[in-house]
Design a protein around this motif. Structure first.
Motif, PDB file in Angstrom:
ATOM      1  N   GLU A  89       0.821  -1.206   0.000  1.00  0.00           N
ATOM      2  CA  GLU A  89       0.000   0.000   0.000  1.00  0.00           C
ATOM      3  C   GLU A  89       0.863   1.267   0.000  1.00  0.00           C
ATOM      4  OE1 GLU A  89      -3.358   1.570   2.977  1.00  0.00           O
ATOM      5  OE2 GLU A  89      -3.629  -0.538   2.362  1.00  0.00           O
ATOM      6  N   VAL A  90       1.899   1.279   0.836  1.00  0.00           N
ATOM      7  CA  VAL A  90       2.824   2.418   0.886  1.00  0.00           C
ATOM      8  C   VAL A  90       3.551   2.563  -0.449  1.00  0.00           C
ATOM      9  CG1 VAL A  90       4.942   3.288   1.969  1.00  0.00           C
ATOM     10  CG2 VAL A  90       3.113   2.352   3.382  1.00  0.00           C
ATOM     11  N   LEU A  91       4.023   1.449  -0.982  1.00  0.00           N
ATOM     12  CA  LEU A  91       4.722   1.457  -2.265  1.00  0.00           C
ATOM     13  C   LEU A  91       3.811   1.970  -3.373  1.00  0.00           C
ATOM     14  CD1 LEU A  91       7.230   0.738  -3.937  1.00  0.00           C
ATOM     15  CD2 LEU A  91       6.315  -1.583  -4.121  1.00  0.00           C
ATOM     16  N   ASN A  92       2.559   1.516  -3.398  1.00  0.00           N
ATOM     17  CA  ASN A  92       1.613   1.981  -4.418  1.00  0.00           C
ATOM     18  C   ASN A  92       1.336   3.469  -4.294  1.00  0.00           C
ATOM     19  OD1 ASN A  92       1.345  -0.448  -5.769  1.00  0.00           O
ATOM     20  ND2 ASN A  92      -0.386  -1.122  -4.541  1.00  0.00           N
ATOM     21  N   ALA A  93       1.316   3.988  -3.082  1.00  0.00           N
ATOM     22  CA  ALA A  93       1.116   5.426  -2.892  1.00  0.00           C
ATOM     23  C   ALA A  93       2.275   6.219  -3.504  1.00  0.00           C
ATOM     24  CB  ALA A  93       0.962   5.755  -1.414  1.00  0.00           C
ATOM     25  N   VAL A  94       3.491   5.739  -3.302  1.00  0.00           N
ATOM     26  CA  VAL A  94       4.671   6.400  -3.880  1.00  0.00           C
ATOM     27  C   VAL A  94       4.630   6.303  -5.404  1.00  0.00           C
ATOM     28  CG1 VAL A  94       7.185   6.332  -4.054  1.00  0.00           C
ATOM     29  CG2 VAL A  94       6.088   6.073  -1.835  1.00  0.00           C
ATOM     30  N   LEU A  95       4.266   5.135  -5.910  1.00  0.00           N
ATOM     31  CA  LEU A  95       4.186   4.951  -7.362  1.00  0.00           C
ATOM     32  C   LEU A  95       3.087   5.816  -7.974  1.00  0.00           C
ATOM     33  CD1 LEU A  95       4.712   1.092  -7.581  1.00  0.00           C
ATOM     34  CD2 LEU A  95       6.367   2.894  -8.097  1.00  0.00           C
ATOM     35  N   ASP A  96       1.964   5.947  -7.267  1.00  0.00           N
ATOM     36  CA  ASP A  96       0.882   6.816  -7.756  1.00  0.00           C
ATOM     37  C   ASP A  96       1.337   8.266  -7.808  1.00  0.00           C
ATOM     38  OD1 ASP A  96      -0.773   4.641  -8.024  1.00  0.00           O
ATOM     39  OD2 ASP A  96      -1.899   5.016  -6.171  1.00  0.00           O
ATOM     40  N   ARG A  99       3.465   8.636 -10.832  1.00  0.00           N
ATOM     41  CA  ARG A  99       2.678   8.588 -12.063  1.00  0.00           C
ATOM     42  C   ARG A  99       1.935   9.895 -12.271  1.00  0.00           C
ATOM     43  NH1 ARG A  99      -1.049   3.640 -12.434  1.00  0.00           N
ATOM     44  NH2 ARG A  99      -2.007   4.681 -10.670  1.00  0.00           N
ATOM     45  N   GLY A 100       1.507  10.509 -11.188  1.00  0.00           N
ATOM     46  CA  GLY A 100       0.786  11.770 -11.297  1.00  0.00           C
ATOM     47  C   GLY A 100      -0.639  11.677 -10.812  1.00  0.00           C
ATOM     48  N   ASP A 101      -0.953  10.671 -10.001  1.00  0.00           N
ATOM     49  CA  ASP A 101      -2.310  10.499  -9.499  1.00  0.00           C
ATOM     50  C   ASP A 101      -2.639  11.436  -8.345  1.00  0.00           C
ATOM     51  OD1 ASP A 101      -2.626   8.499 -11.324  1.00  0.00           O
ATOM     52  OD2 ASP A 101      -2.437   6.865  -9.895  1.00  0.00           O
ATOM     53  N   CYS A 102      -1.620  12.013  -7.745  1.00  0.00           N
ATOM     54  CA  CYS A 102      -1.843  12.830  -6.551  1.00  0.00           C
ATOM     55  C   CYS A 102      -1.857  14.323  -6.856  1.00  0.00           C
ATOM     56  CB  CYS A 102      -0.769  12.540  -5.504  1.00  0.00           C
ATOM     57  SG  CYS A 102      -0.726  10.820  -5.016  1.00  0.00           S
ATOM     58  N   GLY A 103      -1.553  14.692  -8.079  1.00  0.00           N
ATOM     59  CA  GLY A 103      -1.533  16.097  -8.450  1.00  0.00           C
ATOM     60  C   GLY A 103      -0.373  16.866  -7.835  1.00  0.00           C
ATOM     61  N   LEU A 104       0.709  16.197  -7.499  1.00  0.00           N
ATOM     62  CA  LEU A 104       1.842  16.861  -6.865  1.00  0.00           C
ATOM     63  C   LEU A 104       2.990  16.994  -7.855  1.00  0.00           C
ATOM     64  CD1 LEU A 104       1.791  14.739  -3.618  1.00  0.00           C
ATOM     65  CD2 LEU A 104       0.878  17.025  -3.868  1.00  0.00           C
ATOM     66  N   GLY A 105       3.379  18.206  -8.162  1.00  0.00           N
ATOM     67  CA  GLY A 105       4.572  18.435  -8.977  1.00  0.00           C
ATOM     68  C   GLY A 105       4.453  17.997 -10.419  1.00  0.00           C
ATOM     69  N   GLU A 107       4.833  15.165 -12.352  1.00  0.00           N
ATOM     70  CA  GLU A 107       4.940  13.736 -12.521  1.00  0.00           C
ATOM     71  C   GLU A 107       4.758  13.373 -13.988  1.00  0.00           C
ATOM     72  OE1 GLU A 107       3.201  15.243 -10.162  1.00  0.00           O
ATOM     73  OE2 GLU A 107       4.273  14.646  -8.370  1.00  0.00           O
ATOM     74  N   VAL A 108       4.791  12.092 -14.281  1.00  0.00           N
ATOM     75  CA  VAL A 108       4.786  11.606 -15.660  1.00  0.00           C
ATOM     76  C   VAL A 108       3.573  12.108 -16.431  1.00  0.00           C
ATOM     77  CG1 VAL A 108       4.765   9.540 -17.096  1.00  0.00           C
ATOM     78  CG2 VAL A 108       6.122   9.579 -15.016  1.00  0.00           C
ATOM     79  N   ARG A 109       2.400  12.036 -15.866  1.00  0.00           N
ATOM     80  CA  ARG A 109       1.193  12.484 -16.579  1.00  0.00           C
ATOM     81  C   ARG A 109       1.257  13.981 -16.881  1.00  0.00           C
ATOM     82  NH1 ARG A 109      -3.327   9.099 -13.220  1.00  0.00           N
ATOM     83  NH2 ARG A 109      -3.203   7.210 -14.480  1.00  0.00           N
ATOM     84  N   ALA A 110       1.677  14.759 -15.889  1.00  0.00           N
ATOM     85  CA  ALA A 110       1.759  16.206 -16.093  1.00  0.00           C
ATOM     86  C   ALA A 110       2.817  16.539 -17.143  1.00  0.00           C
ATOM     87  CB  ALA A 110       2.080  16.904 -14.774  1.00  0.00           C
ATOM     88  N   GLU A 111       3.938  15.839 -17.087  1.00  0.00           N
ATOM     89  CA  GLU A 111       4.992  16.064 -18.082  1.00  0.00           C
ATOM     90  C   GLU A 111       4.497  15.726 -19.480  1.00  0.00           C
ATOM     91  OE1 GLU A 111       8.229  13.671 -16.697  1.00  0.00           O
ATOM     92  OE2 GLU A 111       8.682  15.017 -15.024  1.00  0.00           O
ATOM     93  N   ARG A 112       3.762  14.638 -19.610  1.00  0.00           N
ATOM     94  CA  ARG A 112       3.218  14.222 -20.914  1.00  0.00           C
ATOM     95  C   ARG A 112       2.240  15.280 -21.446  1.00  0.00           C
ATOM     96  NH1 ARG A 112       2.806  10.777 -25.537  1.00  0.00           N
ATOM     97  NH2 ARG A 112       0.609  10.497 -25.928  1.00  0.00           N
ATOM     98  N   ARG A 113       1.355  15.778 -20.590  1.00  0.00           N
ATOM     99  CA  ARG A 113       0.399  16.812 -21.036  1.00  0.00           C
ATOM    100  C   ARG A 113       1.141  18.047 -21.531  1.00  0.00           C
ATOM    101  NH1 ARG A 113      -2.466  14.889 -16.717  1.00  0.00           N
ATOM    102  NH2 ARG A 113      -1.698  16.467 -15.302  1.00  0.00           N
ATOM    103  N   LYS A 114       2.162  18.426 -20.796  1.00  0.00           N
ATOM    104  CA  LYS A 114       2.946  19.599 -21.167  1.00  0.00           C
ATOM    105  C   LYS A 114       3.659  19.383 -22.501  1.00  0.00           C
ATOM    106  CE  LYS A 114       6.336  22.695 -19.061  1.00  0.00           C
ATOM    107  NZ  LYS A 114       7.192  22.893 -17.885  1.00  0.00           N
ATOM    108  N   GLU A 148       8.365   2.911 -18.728  1.00  0.00           N
ATOM    109  CA  GLU A 148       9.780   3.250 -18.523  1.00  0.00           C
ATOM    110  C   GLU A 148       9.912   4.644 -17.901  1.00  0.00           C
ATOM    111  OE1 GLU A 148      13.666   2.466 -18.204  1.00  0.00           O
ATOM    112  OE2 GLU A 148      12.148   1.040 -18.834  1.00  0.00           O
ATOM    113  N   ARG A 149       9.131   5.603 -18.386  1.00  0.00           N
ATOM    114  CA  ARG A 149       9.167   6.957 -17.798  1.00  0.00           C
ATOM    115  C   ARG A 149       8.672   6.928 -16.365  1.00  0.00           C
ATOM    116  NH1 ARG A 149       7.079  11.415 -22.027  1.00  0.00           N
ATOM    117  NH2 ARG A 149       7.637  12.741 -20.282  1.00  0.00           N
ATOM    118  N   TRP A 150       7.646   6.135 -16.120  1.00  0.00           N
ATOM    119  CA  TRP A 150       7.092   6.010 -14.773  1.00  0.00           C
ATOM    120  C   TRP A 150       8.142   5.394 -13.845  1.00  0.00           C
ATOM    121  CZ3 TRP A 150       2.452   2.308 -13.417  1.00  0.00           C
ATOM    122  CH2 TRP A 150       1.997   2.577 -12.131  1.00  0.00           C
TER     123      TRP A 150
END
Length: 176
Positions: A89-96, A99-105, A107-114, A148-150
Motif C-alpha cells: 500500500e505504501v509502495l503503491n502510494a509512492v508509485l501513484d 505517475r501523477g495520481d496525486c496532483g503533486l509536482g 509527474e509523468v502524466r503532467a509532463e506528458r500533457r505539457k 519506462e518513464r514512470w
C-alpha cells in the motif's frame, strides 16, 4: 543433439543465469518491482509466477555465479515486500505520486500533457478516439514507453523519500 550443441546451450544458459544475477543485484534497491523485473501494475499472481521463474534461474544450487545466493535473497525479500499488504500500500502510494495520481509536482502524466500540448498527432488522435484526449492518454499509459518513464520518475520519488526519512531519523537520534 550433438555434444557440441549441448555444451553450447549449457554455456548460454549459464550466461543467462549470470546476467540475471547481475541484473538483480544492480536493480534499484528501493523498488521490489524492479528487483523482480515486473511492471508496477503486476498482480499478486504475476509476482508469484515471476518470483518462481527467477528464483529457479538464480538459485545457488543451479547457478555458479559467486553472488547467486545474494541475488536469491534479494528476490525473496522483494517478493515478501510485495506480498505484505501494508508495504504494498505504501509502495503503491509512492508509485501513484510518481505517475501523477496525486496532483503533486511534475509527474509523468503532467509532463506528458505539457510535452504534447501542441502536438498535432496527439490532437488528431484525440479527435479520432471515441474518448478523446483522455482515451489517447489511457492508451499511452499501457505502453512500455510510459512504464519506462514512470519507472524513472518512481526512482526519483523513492530516492527523495528515502533521503528525507534518513535525514529525519538522523535528526531524531542526535541529542540537541
Amino acid at each position: 543433439m550433438l555434444p557440441q550443441q549441448s555444451e553450447f546451450f549449457a554455456e548460454v544458459r549459464e550466461v543467462d543465469r549470470d546476467n540475471e544475477v547481475n541484473r538483480i543485484l544492480w536493480a534499484f534497491k528501493l523498488n521490489p518491482f524492479e528487483k523482480l523485473n515486473l511492471r508496477f501494475d503486476a498482480t499478486p499472481e504475476e509476482v508469484r509466477k515471476q518470483y518462481r521463474k527467477l528464483s529457479l534461474l538464480v538459485h545457488p544450487d543451479k547457478c555458479s555465479h559467486p553472488q547467486a545466493a545474494s541475488a536469491f535473497d534479494v528476490l525473496g525479500a522483494a517478493q515478501k515486500e510485495l506480498n505484505d499488504e501494508a508495504k504494498r500500500e505504501v509502495l503503491n502510494a509512492v508509485l501513484d505520486k510518481a505517475r501523477g495520481d496525486c496532483g503533486l509536482g511534475e509527474e509523468v502524466r503532467a509532463e506528458r500533457r505539457k510535452e504534447t500540448k501542441h502536438d498535432a498527432a496527439v490532437a488528431l488522435a484525440a479527435t479520432l478516439h471515441e474518448r478523446g484526449r483522455e482515451g489517447v492518454e489511457e492508451d499511452w499509459e499501457k505502453t512500455d514507453a510510459f512504464h519506462e518513464r514512470w519507472k524513472l520518475k518512481a526512482r526519483d520519488v523513492m530516492a527523495k523519500s528515502e533521503w528525507r526519512k534518513r535525514k529525519l531519523t538522523k535528526r531524531v537520534r542526535v541529542p540537541g
